[in-house]
Scaffold this motif. Structure first.
Motif, mmCIF file in Angstrom:
data_model
loop_
_atom_site.group_PDB
_atom_site.id
_atom_site.type_symbol
_atom_site.label_atom_id
_atom_site.label_comp_id
_atom_site.label_asym_id
_atom_site.label_seq_id
_atom_site.Cartn_x
_atom_site.Cartn_y
_atom_site.Cartn_z
ATOM 1 N N GLU A 1 0.837 -1.198 0.000
ATOM 2 C CA GLU A 1 0.000 0.000 0.000
ATOM 3 C C GLU A 1 0.874 1.251 0.000
ATOM 4 O OE1 GLU A 1 -2.568 0.227 3.396
ATOM 5 O OE2 GLU A 1 -3.612 2.013 2.677
ATOM 6 N N GLY A 2 0.486 2.230 -0.837
ATOM 7 C CA GLY A 2 1.217 3.479 -0.907
ATOM 8 C C GLY A 2 2.306 3.512 -1.973
ATOM 9 N N ARG A 3 2.709 2.305 -2.431
ATOM 10 C CA ARG A 3 3.750 2.261 -3.464
ATOM 11 C C ARG A 3 3.114 2.309 -4.847
ATOM 12 N NH1 ARG A 3 8.488 0.383 -0.832
ATOM 13 N NH2 ARG A 3 9.569 1.019 -2.726
ATOM 14 N N ILE A 4 3.948 2.319 -5.874
ATOM 15 C CA ILE A 4 3.440 2.352 -7.245
ATOM 16 C C ILE A 4 3.188 0.938 -7.763
ATOM 17 C CG2 ILE A 4 5.775 2.386 -8.207
ATOM 18 C CD1 ILE A 4 4.674 4.171 -10.467
ATOM 19 N N SER A 5 2.083 0.768 -8.469
ATOM 20 C CA SER A 5 1.807 -0.483 -9.191
ATOM 21 C C SER A 5 1.994 -0.199 -10.665
ATOM 22 C CB SER A 5 0.372 -0.942 -8.961
ATOM 23 O OG SER A 5 0.137 -1.263 -7.620
ATOM 24 N N ILE A 6 2.707 -1.066 -11.348
ATOM 25 C CA ILE A 6 2.917 -0.922 -12.794
ATOM 26 C C ILE A 6 2.475 -2.205 -13.479
ATOM 27 C CG2 ILE A 6 4.562 -0.525 -14.662
ATOM 28 C CD1 ILE A 6 6.301 1.008 -12.673
ATOM 29 N N LEU A 7 1.447 -2.079 -14.293
ATOM 30 C CA LEU A 7 0.928 -3.226 -15.035
ATOM 31 C C LEU A 7 1.263 -3.042 -16.505
ATOM 32 C CD1 LEU A 7 -1.411 -2.378 -12.686
ATOM 33 C CD2 LEU A 7 -2.178 -4.616 -13.401
ATOM 34 N N ASN A 8 1.707 -4.114 -17.129
ATOM 35 C CA ASN A 8 2.209 -4.036 -18.499
ATOM 36 C C ASN A 8 1.371 -4.829 -19.488
ATOM 37 O OD1 ASN A 8 4.687 -2.450 -18.042
ATOM 38 N ND2 ASN A 8 5.265 -4.213 -16.782
#
Lengths: 111, 111
Positions: free
Chosen positions: A15-22
């Protein structure tokens, strides 16, 4: 032959971090790209889209990036929240306003 | 309150029986679609209709049939010819653009 691929079936983020979906696609003729979010046993809901004339589109915590030369699309969620935990599908717009979907990435945001 | 409704939410049938899934929309959308989702997979297009009294096969139409007698309604019949009918079925609609709006889905189990 899959025209749209999401190579990561799952992703876990704090939680609070970045999620990167490709998402990768094969056909350079695709001109519209979308992301959908889906909870279990529900229909997908539209999240954000981008046309091929742009390379970035932002909506609140969600940003979609398009790299046409690499035929690559990504969705950034920042900051990630537990309620973002869902399956995310990328889709590309093809002729006749049809959509072709990727296989989905399950995002889990841990508190 | 505009939207897409699918009924029932859960459906159970014996092998060899035909079953019809309902899809109704009050969004005044011209185009309607049926997709199938299997565990861990993306959405695959079964049939679509861009105007009343006209419909086209999608990628996996075998064993399915549809009708489009009214703009608001696009029922899907899963026939006994469909070899693996157990799945989550999603109906969607759209106007002139790429963005499709989805219903809540029907989970069909055939035993």
């Amino acid at each position: 032959d899959q025209q749209v691929k999401q190579n990561s079936p799952s992703l876990s983020v704090q939680e609070g971090r970045i999620s990167i979906l490709n998402c990768d696609y094969t056909n350079s003729m695709f001109d519209y790209f979308l992301w959908y979010k889906k909870y279990p046993a529900e229909g997908p809901t539209f999240l954000i889209s981008i046309s091929s004339i742009k390379d970035k589109n932002e909506d609140g915590r969600f940003t979609v990036f398009l790299n046409k030369s690499a035929k690559h699309l990504s969705l950034h969620i920042v900051p990630s929240q537990p309620g973002d935990s869902a399956v995310y599908f990328c889709a590309v717009g093809t002729a006749g306003n049809m959509l072709t979907f990727g296989g989905g990435t399950r995002l889990m945001v841990k508190p | 309150d505009g939207g897409i409704t699918q009924s029932p939410k859960y459906l159970f049938r014996k092998e060899g029986q035909n079953v019809t899934l309902s899809c109704e929309q009050n969004l005044n959308h011209d185009a309607m679609y049926w997709y199938r989702q299997d565990p861990g997979q993306g959405l695959r297009l079964i049939y679509y209709s861009q105007i009343v009294n006209d419909f086209q096969k999608g990628d996996i139409a075998e064993g399915y049939s549809v009708s489009r007698e009214k703009k608001e309604s696009f029922p899907l019949t899963v026939t006994s010819a469909q070899k693996n009918p157990t799945a989550f079925y999603l109906c969607a609609s759209s106007t002139s653009g790429y963005e499709q709006y989805f219903g809540p889905g029907t989970r069909l189990t055939v035993t």
